[in-house]
Design a protein around this motif. Structure first.
Motif, PDB file in Angstrom:
ATOM      1  N   GLU A   1      68.812 -54.093-115.542  1.00 51.13           N
ATOM      2  CA  GLU A   1      67.654 -54.123-116.427  1.00 51.13           C
ATOM      3  C   GLU A   1      66.513 -53.297-115.833  1.00 51.13           C
ATOM      4  OE1 GLU A   1      66.926 -58.239-117.100  1.00 51.13           O
ATOM      5  OE2 GLU A   1      68.678 -58.500-118.405  1.00 51.13           O
ATOM      6  N   CYS A   2      65.417 -53.930-115.456  1.00 50.02           N
ATOM      7  CA  CYS A   2      64.225 -53.177-115.050  1.00 50.02           C
ATOM      8  C   CYS A   2      64.049 -53.144-113.538  1.00 50.02           C
ATOM      9  CB  CYS A   2      62.976 -53.770-115.710  1.00 50.02           C
ATOM     10  SG  CYS A   2      62.719 -55.508-115.335  1.00 50.02           S
ATOM     11  N   HIS A   3      65.142 -53.054-112.794  1.00 52.13           N
ATOM     12  CA  HIS A   3      65.067 -52.970-111.335  1.00 52.13           C
ATOM     13  C   HIS A   3      65.597 -51.613-110.872  1.00 52.13           C
ATOM     14  CE1 HIS A   3      63.974 -57.186-110.665  1.00 52.13           C
ATOM     15  NE2 HIS A   3      64.844 -57.491-111.609  1.00 52.13           N
ATOM     16  N   GLN A   4      64.933 -51.032-109.904  1.00 53.29           N
ATOM     17  CA  GLN A   4      65.351 -49.739-109.374  1.00 53.29           C
ATOM     18  C   GLN A   4      66.676 -49.874-108.642  1.00 53.29           C
ATOM     19  OE1 GLN A   4      62.094 -48.577-106.896  1.00 53.29           O
ATOM     20  NE2 GLN A   4      60.785 -47.952-108.596  1.00 53.29           N
ATOM     21  N   ILE A   5      67.525 -48.860-108.807  1.00 55.00           N
ATOM     22  CA  ILE A   5      68.832 -48.856-108.149  1.00 55.00           C
ATOM     23  C   ILE A   5      68.646 -48.344-106.723  1.00 55.00           C
ATOM     24  CG2 ILE A   5      71.210 -48.078-108.289  1.00 55.00           C
ATOM     25  CD1 ILE A   5      70.300 -49.814-110.630  1.00 55.00           C
ATOM     26  N   LYS A   6      69.132 -49.109-105.750  1.00 53.35           N
ATOM     27  CA  LYS A   6      68.955 -48.742-104.341  1.00 53.35           C
ATOM     28  C   LYS A   6      70.231 -48.257-103.673  1.00 53.35           C
ATOM     29  CE  LYS A   6      64.877 -51.480-103.257  1.00 53.35           C
ATOM     30  NZ  LYS A   6      64.235 -52.331-102.256  1.00 53.35           N
ATOM     31  N   SER A   7      71.372 -48.752-104.101  1.00 55.90           N
ATOM     32  CA  SER A   7      72.620 -48.356-103.446  1.00 55.90           C
ATOM     33  C   SER A   7      73.765 -48.485-104.423  1.00 55.90           C
ATOM     34  CB  SER A   7      72.879 -49.231-102.207  1.00 55.90           C
ATOM     35  OG  SER A   7      74.124 -48.910-101.628  1.00 55.90           O
ATOM     36  N   LEU A   8      74.672 -47.509-104.378  1.00 53.80           N
ATOM     37  CA  LEU A   8      75.905 -47.507-105.169  1.00 53.80           C
ATOM     38  C   LEU A   8      77.040 -47.077-104.259  1.00 53.80           C
ATOM     39  CD1 LEU A   8      74.686 -45.709-108.422  1.00 53.80           C
ATOM     40  CD2 LEU A   8      75.227 -48.130-108.221  1.00 53.80           C
ATOM     41  N   GLN A   9      78.147 -47.809-104.305  1.00 54.04           N
ATOM     42  CA  GLN A   9      79.285 -47.436-103.464  1.00 54.04           C
ATOM     43  C   GLN A   9      80.571 -47.944-104.088  1.00 54.04           C
ATOM     44  OE1 GLN A   9      79.190 -48.902 -99.443  1.00 54.04           O
ATOM     45  NE2 GLN A   9      80.770 -47.502 -98.729  1.00 54.04           N
ATOM     46  N   TYR A  10      81.581 -47.060-104.081  1.00 55.19           N
ATOM     47  CA  TYR A  10      82.916 -47.450-104.524  1.00 55.19           C
ATOM     48  C   TYR A  10      83.620 -48.221-103.407  1.00 55.19           C
ATOM     49  CZ  TYR A  10      83.078 -44.671-108.826  1.00 55.19           C
ATOM     50  OH  TYR A  10      82.871 -44.184-110.087  1.00 55.19           O
ATOM     51  N   SER A  11      84.522 -49.113-103.803  1.00 53.06           N
ATOM     52  CA  SER A  11      85.317 -49.838-102.818  1.00 53.06           C
ATOM     53  C   SER A  11      86.350 -48.903-102.195  1.00 53.06           C
ATOM     54  CB  SER A  11      86.007 -51.037-103.476  1.00 53.06           C
ATOM     55  OG  SER A  11      86.915 -50.601-104.464  1.00 53.06           O
ATOM     56  N   SER A  12      87.070 -49.434-101.200  1.00 56.25           N
ATOM     57  CA  SER A  12      88.052 -48.599-100.493  1.00 56.25           C
ATOM     58  C   SER A  12      89.193 -48.169-101.394  1.00 56.25           C
ATOM     59  CB  SER A  12      88.605 -49.372 -99.291  1.00 56.25           C
ATOM     60  OG  SER A  12      89.207 -50.588 -99.715  1.00 56.25           O
ATOM     61  N   THR A  13      89.467 -48.920-102.467  1.00 55.92           N
ATOM     62  CA  THR A  13      90.507 -48.536-103.412  1.00 55.92           C
ATOM     63  C   THR A  13      89.950 -47.801-104.628  1.00 55.92           C
ATOM     64  OG1 THR A  13      90.330 -50.725-104.433  1.00 55.92           O
ATOM     65  CG2 THR A  13      92.000 -50.425-102.740  1.00 55.92           C
TER      66      THR A  13
END
Length: 653
Positions: free
Chosen positions: A227-239
């Motif tokens: 919603e209205c929160h800034q995105i700080k981190s995105l990461q795919y899993s090992s698979t």
């Protein structure tokens, strides 16, 4: 007598009496078989082998003598030419002898003489498919250490590229992905490098598919998971099947590859003092990452002073809690956290400038820690382990970049300062060969270009830099399989740097695809409703082809929304005629054609008075029976004296 019998009789006659054979003209029946002396053949083969061995030994002796005065390459070439010439001589000699034997054996009957090759063994160099002279030579193999000039040049280039890590940086080409207008604060690539996900301060998370994207470089999905929160981190899993989303709230989320929610962490009780007794975070998150070996486990850190591990299959409670402490034993806020490459260690950078490392299975006491790693009161923005698992790089909020040896964690191996950073998530990463360390710098608006800096790991010398754009460089990611560098900037751009030769897939897949033209449907077709049990008179015909249906609907004026033709004449059905095209123009036209003179409006109205009095139409017919003669109210003259008027008639002042 048959012919066969006649020949047999002639043979007997010849064998019995030579004079009779001479008289009849026979010199003999058939050809005499050739006899071979095997001992002589073996002796000749032995002498040939001894001669060849002597020549090889002489060539090697000459090569050793010449090495003292000339280089190894010249000696190898000279010895190789001698050996080849000797081999060619042997080949030519063997060929001549074979040709002479073949010519002499034309009149002989019997098995052919065994060749020298069959006696001494298989040939050294023989290739029936190639016609080159080198492949047809028979002789000893080339001496060890011999190299062709082309091979030497290739080896020199490879060795030079290994010694110079700058040549491995893929920056010859770049593409720009427009995420938005605000800072790109998160980047994530799946392990295969097929999809890129970006997040920013505008709350959006966008998905990019390199294989399905064309030269227009458009994201195939955009959403706001928090919603209205800034995105700080995105990461795919090992698979690569799920994505960890860390935003400005206290609950991390896990999405699948297509952006649909899988899990949301529980929020803890903010009124409990001991954070270990709560089920989740109670304050804003800072960052998070996946376990490199266990695909269900991930790590988050928060402003509540804890670092927690989670299991995707259990969203009711955290898996483990790590509480960093200051020198006085008080709670300190972790600003970044990460796993080691083998997943056995958990590292956290804190606001007091310390870096604390725990064993994953022992969450009470730290295994390694450095209290003065960075300046106190600054936010350490990134921690990352090298691929060999020995070195740890830290990007501090005090504008420094440092590397540490976790075996001797008291003082840094190398350090460089003067690298400004304005964002709490500025990245640093290692190159796939572990020889280069990369980070970005921040700039103020109008203060120049943000740069991507490359430092050699061993000497920590700046070996290369890239001017990215006129904004800060926040995120950087060097994918080991693609060999491509992804950069997130402060003006909403995500740039991908690659090299057509050194890089694999990724951005190379989408830049070669032409931009697809948008197909505009001429008409809107109605949905086909399948009614299997309807009567034949109500059943719709089955739609065979979309193209044919479009052509058919084009001829239908209702489905194609064909505009109505203009009305000829004065107009009908509430529509105005062709002249003018609007109601106002039609009215103006009729007024202009009116012949009446309206210069005196009173006369124009009173000319209808006689007709209205004789043939009333509106009001008079209603009073024709009750009041046939109209009675008007009498008008009283106003009295100057206002005292006689009632109170409600007096004028209020």
């Amino acid at each position: 007598m048959e012919p066969a019998a006649a020949d047999w009789g002639a043979e007997l006659a010849v064998g019995a009496d030579p004079e009779l054979a001479a008289t009849m003209g026979f010199s003999g029946f058939g050809k005499k078989a050739r006899t071979f002396d095997l001992e002589a053949l073996f002796e000749q083969t032995r002498r040939t082998a001894a001669e060849r061995s002597r020549k090889v030994l002489e060539a090697r002796e000459r090569e050793e003598e010449e090495k003292e005065f000339k280089g190894q390459c010249d000696d190898a070439a000279a010895s190789g030419s001698n050996v080849v010439s000797a081999g060619s001589a042997v080949t030519s000699r063997d060929t001549d002898s074979n040709e002479s034997e073949a010519s002499s054996d034309e009149d002989l009957i019997g098995p052919p003489a065994p060749s020298q090759t069959a006696i001494q063994g298989p040939a050294v160099c023989s290739d029936d498919d190639d016609d080159d002279d080198d492949d047809e030579l028979i002789g000893p193999p080339l001496p060890p250490g011999y190299k062709n000039s082309d091979d030497e040049e290739d080896d020199d280039e490879v060795q030079e590229e290994d010694n110079n890590p700058v040549k491995k940086i893929p920056d010859s080409h770049e593409i720009t992905l427009q995420h938005g207008t605000k800072t790109v604060s998160a980047l994530g690539l799946d392990p295969s490098g097929a999809r890129l996900v970006t997040g920013g301060y505008d709350y959006d998370v966008k998905f990019w598919d390199f294989a399905g994207m064309d030269a227009s470089l458009q994201a195939f999905r955009s959403l706001q998971p928090c919603e209205c929160h800034q995105i700080k981190s995105l990461q795919y899993s090992s698979t690569g099947d799920v994505i960890l989303v860390v935003s400005g709230n206290s609950q991390a989320k896990v999405l699948d590859r297509d952006g649909f929610p899988v899990m949301e962490c529980v929020k803890g009780d903010q009124y409990i003092v001991d954070m270990a007794n709560t089920k989740g975070h109670t304050a804003m998150l800072n960052t998070g990452c996946w376990h490199p070996k266990i695909k269900e486990e991930f790590l988050t850190c928060s402003n509540d002073g804890t670092v927690r591990t989670w299991d995707v299959n259990n969203e009711k409670k955290h898996k483990g809690v790590f509480k960093p402490r200051s020198v006085q034993g008080k709670r300190v806020i972790p600003t970044t956290c990460t796993y080691s490459r083998d997943g056995k260690l958990i590292a956290a950078g804190c606001q007091d400038g310390s870096i604390q490392i725990w064993d994953r299975n022992l969450n009470v006491h730290t295994k390694f820690h450095c209290r003065q790693a960075h300046a106190s009161g600054t936010e350490t923005s990134c921690l990352t382990f090298s691929y060999d698992g020995i070195a740890l790089a830290s990007r501090g909020g005090d504008d420094t970049l440092k590397t540490w040896d976790i075996r001797q964690f008291k003082k840094p191996l190398h350090s460089v300062d003067g690298l400004p950073t304005f964002f709490p998530m500025t990245d640093c990463c290692f190159s796939p060969d572990d020889k280069i360390l990369v980070t970005g710098t921040s700039v103020k608006r109008g203060g120049g270009n943000g740069k991507l800096l490359f430092f050699e790991r061993e000497t920590f010398q700046k070996v290369y830099e890239i001017d990215v754009t006129d904004a800060s460089v926040v995120r950087c990611l060097w994918h080991p399989k693609l060999n491509q560098i992804m950069v997130g900037t402060g003006n909403g751009l995500a740039k991908v740097y690659y090299d057509p030769i050194k890089s694999q897939r990724g951005a190379k897949l989408c830049v070669v695809k032409t931009k697809r033209k948008a197909r505009q449907a001429e008409t809107l077709t109605q949905d086909y409703i399948i009614t299997p049990h309807a009567l034949p008179m109500f059943r719709e015909p089955r739609q065979r082809s979309t193209r044919k249906q479009l052509e058919k609907d084009r001829l239908d004026p209702v489905k194609s929304h064909k505009p109505e033709p203009p009305v000829a004449g004065p107009g009908r059905g509430g529509r105005v005629g062709t002249h003018g095209g609007t109601l106002s123009s039609y009215i103006v036209k009729n007024i202009a054609l009116d012949k009446t003179d309206d210069s005196n409006p009173r006369e124009a109205i009173l000319r209808h008075a006689k007709e209205a009095e004789e043939n009333p139409y509106w009001v008079a017919p209603a009073y024709s029976k009750t009041q046939p003669k109209t009675v008007f109210a009498e008008v009283e003259q106003e009295d100057d004296e206002t005292d006689n008027k009632p109170e409600w008639k007096k004028r209020k002042i």
